[in-house]
Design a protein around this motif. Structure first.
Motif, PDB file in Angstrom:
ATOM      1  N   ALA A 154       0.824  -1.205   0.000  1.00  0.00           N
ATOM      2  CA  ALA A 154       0.000   0.000   0.000  1.00  0.00           C
ATOM      3  C   ALA A 154       0.861   1.259   0.000  1.00  0.00           C
ATOM      4  CB  ALA A 154      -0.931   0.001   1.220  1.00  0.00           C
ATOM      5  N   TYR A 318     -10.494   9.860  -1.128  1.00  0.00           N
ATOM      6  CA  TYR A 318     -11.029   8.615  -0.579  1.00  0.00           C
ATOM      7  C   TYR A 318     -11.562   7.727  -1.705  1.00  0.00           C
ATOM      8  CZ  TYR A 318     -13.661   5.268   2.174  1.00  0.00           C
ATOM      9  OH  TYR A 318     -14.139   4.101   2.713  1.00  0.00           O
ATOM     10  N   ALA A 321      -8.669   6.077  -3.405  1.00  0.00           N
ATOM     11  CA  ALA A 321      -8.140   4.983  -2.587  1.00  0.00           C
ATOM     12  C   ALA A 321      -9.082   3.778  -2.623  1.00  0.00           C
ATOM     13  CB  ALA A 321      -7.940   5.454  -1.147  1.00  0.00           C
ATOM     14  N   LEU A 322     -10.400   4.028  -2.596  1.00  0.00           N
ATOM     15  CA  LEU A 322     -11.388   2.948  -2.634  1.00  0.00           C
ATOM     16  C   LEU A 322     -11.326   2.193  -3.956  1.00  0.00           C
ATOM     17  CD1 LEU A 322     -13.781   1.515  -1.263  1.00  0.00           C
ATOM     18  CD2 LEU A 322     -15.282   3.225  -2.306  1.00  0.00           C
ATOM     19  N   THR A 324      -8.770   1.997  -5.918  1.00  0.00           N
ATOM     20  CA  THR A 324      -7.502   1.262  -5.930  1.00  0.00           C
ATOM     21  C   THR A 324      -7.622  -0.028  -5.130  1.00  0.00           C
ATOM     22  OG1 THR A 324      -6.276   3.352  -6.095  1.00  0.00           O
ATOM     23  CG2 THR A 324      -5.039   1.406  -5.416  1.00  0.00           C
ATOM     24  N   GLN A 325      -8.283   0.045  -3.990  1.00  0.00           N
ATOM     25  CA  GLN A 325      -8.489  -1.155  -3.171  1.00  0.00           C
ATOM     26  C   GLN A 325      -9.291  -2.203  -3.936  1.00  0.00           C
ATOM     27  OE1 GLN A 325     -11.273  -0.724  -0.023  1.00  0.00           O
ATOM     28  NE2 GLN A 325     -10.903  -2.758   0.844  1.00  0.00           N
ATOM     29  N   LYS A 326     -10.371  -1.778  -4.576  1.00  0.00           N
ATOM     30  CA  LYS A 326     -11.223  -2.723  -5.300  1.00  0.00           C
ATOM     31  C   LYS A 326     -10.500  -3.278  -6.520  1.00  0.00           C
ATOM     32  CE  LYS A 326     -14.716  -2.089  -2.532  1.00  0.00           C
ATOM     33  NZ  LYS A 326     -15.103  -3.163  -1.577  1.00  0.00           N
ATOM     34  N   ALA A 332      -8.714  -3.427   3.911  1.00  0.00           N
ATOM     35  CA  ALA A 332      -9.280  -2.150   4.355  1.00  0.00           C
ATOM     36  C   ALA A 332      -8.200  -1.270   4.990  1.00  0.00           C
ATOM     37  CB  ALA A 332     -10.416  -2.403   5.351  1.00  0.00           C
ATOM     38  N   GLN A 334      -5.004  -1.278   4.229  1.00  0.00           N
ATOM     39  CA  GLN A 334      -4.177  -0.756   3.142  1.00  0.00           C
ATOM     40  C   GLN A 334      -4.870   0.399   2.433  1.00  0.00           C
ATOM     41  OE1 GLN A 334      -3.503  -4.610   1.166  1.00  0.00           O
ATOM     42  NE2 GLN A 334      -1.312  -4.361   1.554  1.00  0.00           N
ATOM     43  N   ARG A 335      -6.190   0.296   2.261  1.00  0.00           N
ATOM     44  CA  ARG A 335      -6.945   1.423   1.686  1.00  0.00           C
ATOM     45  C   ARG A 335      -6.823   2.649   2.574  1.00  0.00           C
ATOM     46  NH1 ARG A 335     -12.665   0.290   2.601  1.00  0.00           N
ATOM     47  NH2 ARG A 335     -12.117   1.238   4.593  1.00  0.00           N
ATOM     48  N   THR A 336      -6.912   2.458   3.877  1.00  0.00           N
ATOM     49  CA  THR A 336      -6.806   3.580   4.807  1.00  0.00           C
ATOM     50  C   THR A 336      -5.437   4.238   4.718  1.00  0.00           C
ATOM     51  OG1 THR A 336      -8.354   2.490   6.314  1.00  0.00           O
ATOM     52  CG2 THR A 336      -7.019   4.271   7.225  1.00  0.00           C
ATOM     53  N   PHE A 339      -5.249   6.214   1.472  1.00  0.00           N
ATOM     54  CA  PHE A 339      -6.023   7.453   1.628  1.00  0.00           C
ATOM     55  C   PHE A 339      -5.285   8.440   2.523  1.00  0.00           C
ATOM     56  CE2 PHE A 339      -9.086   9.642   4.506  1.00  0.00           C
ATOM     57  CZ  PHE A 339      -9.525  10.602   3.600  1.00  0.00           C
TER      58      PHE A 339
END
Length: 685
Positions: A154, A318, A321-322, A324-326, A332, A334-336, A339
């Protein structure tokens, strides 16, 4: 008392008092903020706002603060490039590119719409405002660095994406300013493209060559650190000349020097120490001095602009980042982290807003200047900086802490069966540095207190000064280890002979690995020396015999040659783990030559994350001499040996001394004698 304070005026002008005040803040902030659960970085920003010109007016944001802050910002970007796992960065380059486009395009689209339709700006002003939305600053990077997750996927994606989005945002700024001022023509695009390509090529291609030569010929600690600073600021200035923001050049300099400054080296320890102690805190305090709380009450237009900027920027980052996560199936946490790292706006944002603020399009009937970005945007940007830095710090702290805790649990599970104790016999001060450097490279990253330095004295020696000399050698070794933040156990021992002293300590301290320097006598007949030869028969411990021809950090590759059936030896997993540590700690590529059967056992190592390992089929050890001839000057040979009559012993091993003496006199090499099944070592050649 009156005499004591009679010379003090506000704001402080005495440089001693100014520096003292800032040092007190850096010192006191962690003590106070830990109790209030406020992240350290945010606390320094708040402290800067309190003592700055818009607070208590204790310190002005003058040239000295700006200079220190600029150095701190460049330091953050340089460290982010230096901390990267290059193999992981290459694997994650596509993810970084995708995230960079997400975090640029989404804020850009929202910024243009908000500027044009909500705030009523012109199209050029709206595009420039959108550039502010797209840019970001890695202000929270020190958090992930201190928590030890700088090489998490991340973080790699976030750092790479930051470089991409900041580059695009600043190029957009250059183009918009050129269009507004009427300087965009056909030559404008050619000049921009050529200057950018030339800048990147010089930093990425030329900097490593210069640094390799310097580190190879200069071992002075202070000179090496000053050289690194020169490279950072030179890279930043080259980027500035190319029309890019200096932070891009500093980041590229970090990438260029990445392989030459291993994460466990003393130089890396000095770079991180000075950065986290001085440069980065000065930058954060300087950012706080920009914050003007009076902007909250000055006018509704500034509050409106600030509210729009804060809400849309946070939502856009956000959403990026979301997505990218998907897209890449990240967790979660790593998404945080992504972001958090991408949501702060300081450096590039300030650069863009000041450029837009200084461009005057005309004047009102009252003589007031009409700016490309007006006072409301400038004031709103200051409020936005405070808000986004706060969000960034808290989000990064939460996500990074969770990732670090999970990583510690995984490491604990992996290290449950490991009980690593490394012994380094040291006979003189000249060999201490490189032997400790090798121990530092092959040790487990979690091992900080299980390394021993031994200076053995023969009982038969009648020189009374030997003990004092031995103590001096051990003190030198401890000082060298301390530079890498390693505690070295110092052992001074008398025994009937040197090899017996080493073997006895190995048994008493449960030593798993011994690192020794090659005997000084270069004759092939006594190639590894009598002491080492006797030790191999007395101690059943994995032993590394090291001949350093140049500093370990200047090596470009490690060539590991393994004999057939080495996987059947009891010590196979022990030294194999050290090779993995070598790749992880040093960041240098490992090339392993082995038989097909052995390569099968090495496959998990090659596929393991955070290691860059290449395997080559090598079945015929009778061709070892031909292979040794192909090893280049800046490559280190690791030759896995065996005692005579053992499973992996090959008759050609008896000729290894003459081969090395003939072909690798100017090369570094390590002979590995693995631990054997049973107790005795047997004959070594």
């Amino acid at each position: 008392m009156n005499l004591l304070f009679s010379g003090i005026t506000l704001p402080l002008e005495d440089p001693i008092l100014k520096f003292l005040l800032i040092l007190v803040i850096i010192l006191a902030a962690p003590l106070l903020l830990n109790k209030l659960k406020i992240p350290y970085l945010l606390g320094l920003i708040i402290a800067g706002a309190v003592i700055g010109p818009h607070g208590l007016n204790l310190v002005l944001r003058d040239s000295s603060i700006i200079l220190s802050g600029t150095a701190g910002l460049l330091y953050i970007m340089f460290l982010s490039g230096l901390d990267m796992d290059m193999s992981d960065f290459k694997r994650s380059s596509r993810q970084s590119l995708v995230f960079g486009l997400y975090t640029f395009c989404i804020p850009l689209a929202l910024g243009i719409l908000a500027g044009y339709y909500i705030l009523g700006f012109s199209i050029y002003s709206s595009i420039l405002l959108a550039g502010l939305f797209a840019s970001q600053t890695l202000i929270a990077y020190p958090i992930v660095s201190k928590l030890g997750i700088a090489r998490d996927k991340a973080v790699t994606i976030a750092v790479g994406g930051t470089v991409i989005t900041d580059t695009l945002a600043l190029l957009l700024l250059t183009v918009i300013v050129g269009m507004v001022t009427g300087n965009v023509d056909d030559m404008f695009w050619w000049r921009l493209a050529i200057s950018v390509v030339l800048c990147v090529a010089i930093i990425i291609l030329l900097f490593p060559v210069i640094a390799h030569w310097f580190f190879k010929h200069c071992t002075d600690n202070i000179s090496q650190y000053i050289f690194v600073l020169v490279m950072v600021f030179l890279g930043a200035y080259l980027a500035h000349l190319a029309g890019l923001e200096p932070i891009i050049g500093a980041f590229l300099a970090g990438l260029a020097l990445n392989r030459l400054i291993p994460r466990t080296s003393p130089l890396m320890n000095r770079i991180e120490f000075v950065g986290h102690a001085i440069f980065i805190p000065f930058f954060l305090i300087g950012v706080g001095m920009l914050i003007d709380y009076r902007a909250f009450f000055r006018d509704w237009e500034s509050l409106k602009v600030a509210a729009v900027m804060i809400v849309l920027i946070t939502a856009a980052k956000y959403l990026a980042a979301l997505l990218t996560q998907k897209t890449f199936r990240l967790s979660a946490d790593q998404r945080t982290v992504i972001f958090g790292l991408s949501s702060a706006h300081v450096a590039a944002t300030l650069a863009a807003v000041m450029v837009g603020y200084n461009i005057i399009l005309g004047h009102t009937p009252d003589g007031e200047p009409i700016r490309l970005l007006g006072d409301s945007v400038l004031n709103g940007t200051i409020l936005m900086i405070l808000a986004t830095c706060t969000i960034s710090t808290f989000a990064t702290q939460r996500g990074a802490h969770n990732i670090a805790v999970k990583g510690m649990r995984t490491d604990d599970q992996e290290n449950e069966k490991q009980n690593e104790h490394i012994l380094i016999p040291i006979s003189n001060e000249e060999s201490a540095a490189e032997l400790i450097a090798l121990g530092n490279q092959i040790k487990s990253p979690k091992n900080h207190n299980e390394i021993y330095a031994l200076h053995a004295i023969d009982n038969k020696a009648g020189d009374t000064g030997l003990e004092k000399r031995g103590q001096k050698v051990l003190e030198t070794a401890a000082s060298i280890a301390a530079a890498s933040d390693i505690y070295l156990h110092e052992l001074l021992r008398y025994d009937v002979n040197i090899s017996n002293a080493i073997a006895s300590v190995a048994r008493e301290r449960n030593i798993t690995d011994i690192i020794m320097g090659l005997h000084r006598d270069k004759s092939p007949s006594v190639f590894i020396g009598k002491i080492t030869g006797d030790l191999l028969t007395e101690a059943n411990v994995t032993t590394y015999i090291y001949k350093p021809a140049q500093p370990l950090t200047t090596l470009k590759r490690h060539i590991v040659i393994i004999p057939p059936e080495a996987e059947k030896e009891a010590g196979f997993p022990v030294w194999l783990q050290k090779i993995r540590n070598l790749s992880q700690n040093g960041g240098v590529k490992i090339v392993i030559y082995a038989s097909q059967t052995t390569l099968h056992y090495l496959e998990p190592l090659r596929r393991r994350k955070k290691t860059e390992v290449e395997t080559v089929l090598f079945n015929n050890w009778d061709k070892l001499q031909h292979l040794l001839r192909e090893i280049h000057r800046d490559e280190c040979l690791w030759l896995v040996m065996s005692r005579r009559d053992r499973v992996s012993y090959h008759p050609i091993m008896s000729k290894v001394p003459s081969y090395l003496d003939s072909h690798l006199q100017k090369n570094s090499f390590v002979l590995i004698y693995p631990m054997q099944a049973g107790t005795g070592g047997g004959r070594y050649l």
